[in-house]
Design an enzyme around this catalytic site. Structure first.
Site, PDB file in Angstrom:
ATOM      1  CE  LYS A  90      45.664  31.628  33.804  1.00 27.77           C
ATOM      2  NZ  LYS A  90      46.042  32.160  34.938  1.00 27.77           N
ATOM      3  CD  GLU A 112      47.685  30.852  24.985  1.00 32.93           C
ATOM      4  OE1 GLU A 112      47.041  30.022  24.356  1.00 32.93           O
ATOM      5  OE2 GLU A 112      47.267  31.262  26.154  1.00 32.93           O
ATOM      6  CB  SER A 379      41.844  34.733  40.549  1.00 27.44           C
ATOM      7  OG  SER A 379      43.286  35.355  40.852  1.00 27.44           O
TER       8      SER A 379
HETATM    9  C1  LIG Z   1      46.338  33.573  35.177  1.00 27.09           C
HETATM   10  C2  LIG Z   1      45.705  34.224  36.352  1.00 27.09           C
HETATM   11  C3  LIG Z   1      45.331  35.350  36.419  1.00 27.09           C
HETATM   12  C4  LIG Z   1      45.442  36.222  35.640  1.00 27.09           C
HETATM   13  O1  LIG Z   1      44.489  35.940  34.330  1.00 27.09           O
HETATM   14  P1  LIG Z   1      43.195  36.647  34.014  1.00 27.09           P
HETATM   15  O2  LIG Z   1      42.673  36.312  32.669  1.00 27.09           O
HETATM   16  O3  LIG Z   1      43.374  38.137  34.309  1.00 27.09           O
HETATM   17  O4  LIG Z   1      42.246  36.414  35.225  1.00 27.09           O
HETATM   18  C5  LIG Z   1      44.930  35.828  37.865  1.00 27.09           C
HETATM   19  N1  LIG Z   1      44.986  35.107  38.957  1.00 27.09           N
HETATM   20  C6  LIG Z   1      45.474  33.837  38.928  1.00 27.09           C
HETATM   21  C7  LIG Z   1      45.425  32.786  39.788  1.00 27.09           C
HETATM   22  C8  LIG Z   1      45.704  33.187  37.630  1.00 27.09           C
HETATM   23  O5  LIG Z   1      46.423  31.938  37.544  1.00 27.09           O
END
Ligand SMILES: *Cc1c(COP(=O)(O)O)cnc(C)c1O
Length: 397
Positions: A90, A112, A379
């Site tokens: 993010k 938000e 992610s």
């Molecule tokens: C917020 C988040 C997501 C989901 O958001 P996307 O916009 O779909 O990437 C996925 N993995 C993590 C670790 C997150 O913090």
């Protein structure tokens, strides 16, 4: 073929700008500023420099050797977004948008947040760049995520509780939009995923596309070729879009987005927009939305807060309809099993969101030939989820 979206923000039939008249001028101003910044070498160099020296990019590509051996098929590589500063992808987008806000002469950013991850990323980028920062959060989410609320305050942000509707993310989005309309001269609204009205979906995807650009180079070097399969979890869809964009032109690479299957297939028990949703408009964009027969947005459930949203980014709707990307669903239970498996076999505690992508890989990797590579977008890290998992499993901390 012309690159998408078109000038009006459409990816085929998806996307666009479904907002009240008062938001049209701010969105046009933003689209113009973004278009200019995107082409400006100085802006790109400044962002690249921050991504390197502050976020820790490029993030590594790790071969998951023991997981590969355990599953007995394709070689599994992890793109380590969990090693970014603040623990997830993010920050790539938050830094990009805060830098853009500064360039636009706006000293204040708002955002938000649901579980608090996007709020923390924005508060971090705002502190770094000296911007005033206000985060809107439903009061129900504030109660559930007290630690992240305090973290944002430590970073110098003001956290404003929204005590309306279900007191969760969608109420916080409505309040952010109201603030933006009122204070647009001084304020940029930092949206957290490839959602919302044009230009947000394309802008956020572009800021996140560093993930796939790096991974493509890394896997070519490490594996001496392209992966057979690339997998990412899909909440709003920003880490997946950021990963997939580099691979879209490589038609032999199979792309799979993984949605939250939650507890079951009944409406309200999951967040699988492609198998359970229908075309609709939510938060300014036309896409697949989970809704009841009257078109009312349905409640959703997932063990992972980041995947728990009733709509999906419009570009994913386009990829789904053109069949360039396929979308699978993974249940809470399978995601939890993958969370444990990666922790035990690789010494990496994943966030529950990418645990969904890993669970999908566990389903299919064994069927792939040993010479093939599977690339997974990890992610984020699981520190934020440890106490949640302990509670679910009846472990007292
Ligand atoms: C917020 C988040 C997501 C989901 O958001 P996307 O916009 O779909 O990437 C996925 N993995 C993590 C670790 C997150 O913090």
């Amino acid at each position: 073929m012309k690159p998408l979206p078109d000038e009006r923000g459409y990816f085929g039939a998806w996307g666009g700008r479904f907002v009240p008249e008062t938001l049209m001028a701010p969105l046009e101003e933003l689209a113009a500023a973004w278009e200019e910044a995107r082409r400006d070498r100085t802006f790109r160099r400044e962002l690249d420099e921050l991504l390197a020296s502050y976020c820790g990019r490029p993030t590594p590509l790790s071969l998951a050797a023991r997981l590969t051996e355990h599953l007995g098929g394709g070689r599994i590589y992890l793109k380590r977004e969990d090693l970014c500063h603040t623990g997830a992808h993010k920050i790539n987008n938050a830094l990009g948008q805060c830098l853009l806000a500064r360039r636009m002469g706006k000293p204040r950013v708002i955002a938000e947040t649901g579980a608090g991850q996007h709020g923390v990323a924005v508060a971090t980028a705002a502190a770094l760049l000296g911007l005033e920062c206000r985060i809107y959060m439903g009061t129900e989410d504030e109660r559930r995520q007290a630690l992240n609320v305090y973290r944002m305050k430590l970073l110098g942000a003001e956290v404003v509780g929204v005590d309306a509707g279900s007191r969760t993310l969608k109420d916080a989005i409505n309040e952010s939009l109201r603030d933006w309309v009122t204070n647009v001269k001084s304020t940029h609204y930092v949206l957290g995923s490839v959602l919302g009205p044009h230009p947000y979906p394309v802008m956020v995807r572009t800021f996140q596309s560093v993930i796939g650009a790096e991974a493509l180079l890394q896997i070519r070097e490490r594996h001496r070729g392209l992966p057979r399969l690339v997998v990412a979890c899909v909440g709003g869809g920003s880490n997946a879009a950021g990963m997939f964009t580099a691979f879209i032109p490589h038609r032999n690479v199979e792309l799979v987005g993984v949605e939250a299957g939650g507890r079951g297939t009944t409406l309200g028990e999951h967040a699988a927009r492609f198998s359970g949703g229908a075309p609709g408009v939510l938060h300014g964009t036309r896409t697949y939305v989970l809704q009841d027969q009257d078109g009312l947005t349905a409640p959703t459930h997932s063990v992972s807060a980041g995947l728990d949203y009733p709509a999906v980014g419009p570009e994913h709707a386009f990829w789904h309809d053109t069949r360039r990307v396929s979308y699978a669903r993974v249940s809470d239970r399978e995601a939890l099993a993958a969370f444990h498996l990666l922790s035990e076999l690789e010494g990496i505690v994943p966030a529950l969101e990418p645990a969904h992508a890993l669970a999908y890989v566990c389903r299919v990797a064994g069927k792939l030939p040993r010479g093939e590579a599977v690339l997974v977008c990890l992610s984020g890290r699981g520190d934020k989820d440890v106490s949640e998992v302990a509670a679910l499993e009846g472990v007292a901390l």
